[in-house]
Design a protein around this motif. Structure first.
Motif, mmCIF file in Angstrom:
data_model
loop_
_atom_site.group_PDB
_atom_site.id
_atom_site.type_symbol
_atom_site.label_atom_id
_atom_site.label_comp_id
_atom_site.label_asym_id
_atom_site.label_seq_id
_atom_site.Cartn_x
_atom_site.Cartn_y
_atom_site.Cartn_z
ATOM 1 N N VAL A 163 1.267 3.103 -11.621
ATOM 2 C CA VAL A 163 0.263 2.470 -10.777
ATOM 3 C C VAL A 163 0.582 2.784 -9.320
ATOM 4 N N THR A 164 -0.455 3.130 -8.551
ATOM 5 C CA THR A 164 -0.308 3.371 -7.117
ATOM 6 C C THR A 164 -1.213 2.401 -6.372
ATOM 7 N N ALA A 165 -0.622 1.657 -5.407
ATOM 8 C CA ALA A 165 -1.404 0.736 -4.580
ATOM 9 C C ALA A 165 -2.135 1.552 -3.525
ATOM 10 N N VAL A 166 -3.479 1.413 -3.472
ATOM 11 C CA VAL A 166 -4.312 2.181 -2.553
ATOM 12 C C VAL A 166 -4.655 1.360 -1.320
ATOM 13 N N SER A 167 -4.970 0.078 -1.525
ATOM 14 C CA SER A 167 -5.320 -0.821 -0.421
ATOM 15 C C SER A 167 -5.031 -2.249 -0.834
ATOM 16 N N ALA A 168 -5.153 -3.172 0.114
ATOM 17 C CA ALA A 168 -4.929 -4.598 -0.190
ATOM 18 C C ALA A 168 -6.024 -5.091 -1.132
ATOM 19 N N GLY A 169 -5.682 -5.998 -1.997
ATOM 20 C CA GLY A 169 -6.648 -6.572 -2.935
ATOM 21 C C GLY A 169 -6.037 -6.787 -4.302
ATOM 22 N N VAL A 183 0.851 -1.192 0.000
ATOM 23 C CA VAL A 183 0.000 0.000 0.000
ATOM 24 C C VAL A 183 0.888 1.244 0.000
ATOM 25 N N GLY A 184 0.589 2.172 -0.906
ATOM 26 C CA GLY A 184 1.344 3.411 -1.042
ATOM 27 C C GLY A 184 2.493 3.333 -2.030
ATOM 28 N N ALA A 185 2.879 2.132 -2.436
ATOM 29 C CA ALA A 185 3.983 1.970 -3.386
ATOM 30 C C ALA A 185 3.503 2.234 -4.811
ATOM 31 N N ALA A 198 -6.103 -0.110 -6.648
ATOM 32 C CA ALA A 198 -4.977 0.461 -7.393
ATOM 33 C C ALA A 198 -5.471 1.494 -8.387
ATOM 34 N N THR A 199 -4.751 2.605 -8.481
ATOM 35 C CA THR A 199 -5.052 3.627 -9.483
ATOM 36 C C THR A 199 -3.894 3.668 -10.476
ATOM 37 N N VAL A 200 -4.151 4.244 -11.629
ATOM 38 C CA VAL A 200 -3.100 4.403 -12.639
ATOM 39 C C VAL A 200 -3.280 5.765 -13.295
#
Length: 155
Positions: free
Chosen positions: A140-146, A102-104, A132-134
């Motif tokens: 790509v940015t990890a927002v939360s687990a999944g 998350v956050g990476a 994840a957003t892009v």
């Protein structure tokens, strides 16, 4: 070398007349010549297109059809086609799979096939933006687990 549109200034009082254009001995185009009622009533006729190789090229014009006399030809114009559209056949992403905390962030690289496609633009999307957003650059940015699928699409 390249693709060329063919145009004839031609006249014929005959039915069933054709004009053929060969490039270096290979038939490139056959065009039906309309009966315009006279030998000297010239009209512009679209002859299709032909691909010419680089270097010295031999172009041969041949009359074909069912008549002894086919047509009168005033001139031939070959116009280079400069805006040939090469369609995109595929888009691939590198890396294909990513695991992020998350956050990476991770930059993705899109490759368009074929490499000479006219439109090289790519847009990115995520099927699960809560995970994840892009952005438009493919970061790509990890927002939360999944799990999320990032898709690159040619524009």
């Amino acid at each position: 070398a390249g693709n060329y549109d063919i145009e004839y200034l031609i006249s014929s009082p005959s039915d069933n007349a054709q004009i053929q254009l060969s490039v270096n001995g290979t038939l490139a185009a056959t065009t039906n010549v309309p009966n315009n009622g006279a030998w000297d009533n010239y009209v512009t006729l679209d002859g299709g297109s032909a691909t010419l190789p680089s270097g010295s090229v031999t172009i041969r014009i041949t009359a074909s059809g069912s008549n002894t006399w086919q047509w009168n030809l005033d001139k031939i114009t070959l116009t280079r086609v400069t805006n040939t559209n090469v369609p995109v056949t595929g888009v691939s992403l590198t890396p294909a799979n990513v695991n992020l905390n998350v956050g990476a962030t991770q930059s993705l690289s899109a490759t368009i096939t074929p490499a000479n496609a006219t439109n090289q633009s790519v847009s990115y999307s995520s099927n699960n933006t809560s995970v994840a957003t892009v952005n438009n650059s493919g970061v790509v940015t990890a927002v939360s687990a999944g799990s999320a699928t990032i898709t690159a699409t040619s524009a």
